[in-house]
Design a protein around this motif. Sequence first.
Motif, short mmCIF file in Angstrom:
data_model
loop_
_atom_site.label_atom_id
_atom_site.label_comp_id
_atom_site.label_asym_id
_atom_site.label_seq_id
_atom_site.Cartn_x
_atom_site.Cartn_y
_atom_site.Cartn_z
N ASP A 75 0.93 -1.07 -0.19
CA ASP A 75 0.08 0.07 0.00
C ASP A 75 0.89 1.31 0.04
OD1 ASP A 75 0.49 1.13 2.55
OD2 ASP A 75 -0.60 -0.61 3.39
N ASN A 76 0.23 2.27 -0.31
CA ASN A 76 0.81 3.68 -0.19
C ASN A 76 0.19 4.53 0.67
OD1 ASN A 76 2.67 5.50 -1.36
ND2 ASN A 76 1.15 6.57 -2.73
N PHE A 77 -0.36 3.93 1.96
CA PHE A 77 -0.85 4.72 3.01
C PHE A 77 -0.22 4.53 4.13
CE2 PHE A 77 -4.09 5.19 6.24
CZ PHE A 77 -4.43 6.47 5.98
N PHE A 78 0.02 3.18 4.71
CA PHE A 78 0.57 3.16 5.88
C PHE A 78 2.07 3.05 5.54
CE2 PHE A 78 -3.59 1.23 7.38
CZ PHE A 78 -3.63 2.20 8.57
N ASN A 79 2.51 2.45 4.66
CA ASN A 79 4.13 2.33 4.26
C ASN A 79 4.56 3.74 4.13
OD1 ASN A 79 4.84 -0.35 4.00
ND2 ASN A 79 3.46 -0.69 2.28
N ARG A 80 3.70 4.51 3.38
CA ARG A 80 4.15 5.91 3.32
C ARG A 80 4.29 6.82 4.51
NH1 ARG A 80 0.34 10.63 0.37
NH2 ARG A 80 1.91 12.35 0.46
N PHE A 81 3.56 6.64 5.51
CA PHE A 81 3.76 7.61 6.57
C PHE A 81 4.60 6.57 7.49
CE2 PHE A 81 -0.33 8.92 4.66
CZ PHE A 81 -0.08 10.47 5.23
N ALA A 82 4.62 5.42 7.65
CA ALA A 82 5.66 4.61 8.52
C ALA A 82 7.02 5.13 7.87
CB ALA A 82 5.27 3.27 8.14
N MET A 139 7.87 7.99 6.37
CA MET A 139 8.03 9.30 7.07
C MET A 139 8.52 9.17 8.51
SD MET A 139 5.08 11.36 5.07
CE MET A 139 5.21 12.85 6.24
N ALA A 140 7.74 8.38 9.34
CA ALA A 140 8.26 8.32 10.60
C ALA A 140 9.43 8.08 11.12
CB ALA A 140 7.03 7.53 11.37
N ARG A 141 10.20 7.11 10.11
CA ARG A 141 11.36 6.60 10.14
C ARG A 141 12.65 7.89 10.15
NH1 ARG A 141 12.75 1.35 6.65
NH2 ARG A 141 12.52 2.75 5.07
N ILE A 142 12.34 8.81 9.55
CA ILE A 142 13.34 9.70 9.26
C ILE A 142 12.84 11.39 9.80
CG2 ILE A 142 14.17 8.90 7.25
CD1 ILE A 142 12.49 11.03 5.73
N ILE A 158 8.17 14.39 13.36
CA ILE A 158 6.83 14.84 13.20
C ILE A 158 6.03 14.28 12.11
CG2 ILE A 158 5.67 17.06 12.82
CD1 ILE A 158 7.64 18.54 14.25
N LEU A 159 4.91 14.03 12.22
CA LEU A 159 3.83 13.69 11.12
C LEU A 159 2.89 14.37 10.85
CD1 LEU A 159 3.30 9.62 11.84
CD2 LEU A 159 4.73 10.81 9.80
N PRO A 160 3.14 15.56 10.05
CA PRO A 160 2.12 16.50 9.73
C PRO A 160 1.08 16.00 8.90
CG PRO A 160 3.96 16.84 8.19
CD PRO A 160 4.63 15.82 9.07
N LEU A 161 -0.46 16.17 9.27
CA LEU A 161 -1.40 15.66 8.63
C LEU A 161 -2.40 16.95 8.43
CD1 LEU A 161 -2.21 12.61 11.19
CD2 LEU A 161 -0.84 12.62 8.99
N ARG A 203 6.14 9.68 17.67
CA ARG A 203 6.50 10.75 16.71
C ARG A 203 5.27 11.75 17.30
NH1 ARG A 203 10.53 8.74 16.41
NH2 ARG A 203 11.77 8.14 14.45
N LEU A 204 5.47 12.94 16.83
CA LEU A 204 4.51 14.15 17.07
C LEU A 204 3.63 14.04 16.13
CD1 LEU A 204 3.13 16.49 18.47
CD2 LEU A 204 4.59 17.69 17.42
#
Length: 328
Positions: free
Chosen positions: A159-166, A168-171, A174-177, A234-235
Amino acid sequence: MARLVTIFGGSGFLGRYIARRMAQEGWRVRVAVRRPNEAIFVRPYGVVGQVEPVFANIRDDASVRAVLRGADAVVNCVGTFDWRGRNTFEAVQAEGAARVARIAAEEGVGRMVHISAIGADPDGPSRYARSKAEGERRVLESMPEAVILRPSVVFGPEDNFFNRFAGMARISPILPLVGAGTRFQPVYVDDVAQAAVMGATGRAAPGIYELGGPDADSFRNLMVDMLKVIRRRRLVLGLPFWMGWLMAAGFDLLEIVTLGLIRNGVLTRDQLRSLRRDNVVTEGARGFAELGIEPAAMEAILPDYLWRFRPSGQYTEIKESARNLRAR
């Protein structure tokens, strides 16, 4: 001779699961894609010669007709998030879907399954939603007995949903939504594939089905759950829509001025419009219950493929067990 199904987009995220299940059902499978050489991986889904990638462009009558000739069923999985160029929402999700249905009817194809999306609405706020609704309407004009599936956001290993944000969280700390309060009802990809197979084989009654998993929650809470799975703190920062609009407009402009060399894969204005509406199953809509399918919960699936985003990857749980032993 075994029955034949043509799957447009059969090497994509959802399409490959449908192809595998149709092969397991004993059907011959044509995987209709624009780049057959990149879809060779589907061949082992069946015995030698059972699953074959073939060329087709959903925007071209001749190639669509060629891959539909002799088919007993057709599944259209093709969709796009492109808002400009040749493969726009309208070209693919409205005109392309209409072309598949029209030619399927002309060629005497018995059944059709069309993959749409929750939120398809002729009066929707986004071009994406309106093109999905137009595609449904035109499919039913030519194939009135079609099965139309409207999934919420689909999750699974590719998927391009959870994989994408995971990722981002690796690097990022902050996870801006944008649209943090918007509700989604993530649905497991293989559950949607099972529903599609039921439609293609005639085990599902014609009509529209809205497909959502057992967990419906806000965008923010889904990301919090994902962070728990990957063992990262992460924030999760909710951004106002006006700020999202500035970001999306900037990314869209960058794609325009670079003539598409830099694609906006972050956030488009059209996606922002979609985020203003919840993406959950409509009350009273037909869905998994009518198909006799028990959808999988996220907590049962996410750890199977998000483990690679954990600080120690596949060894995280081993290290946690070792710490517990030392503590005793």
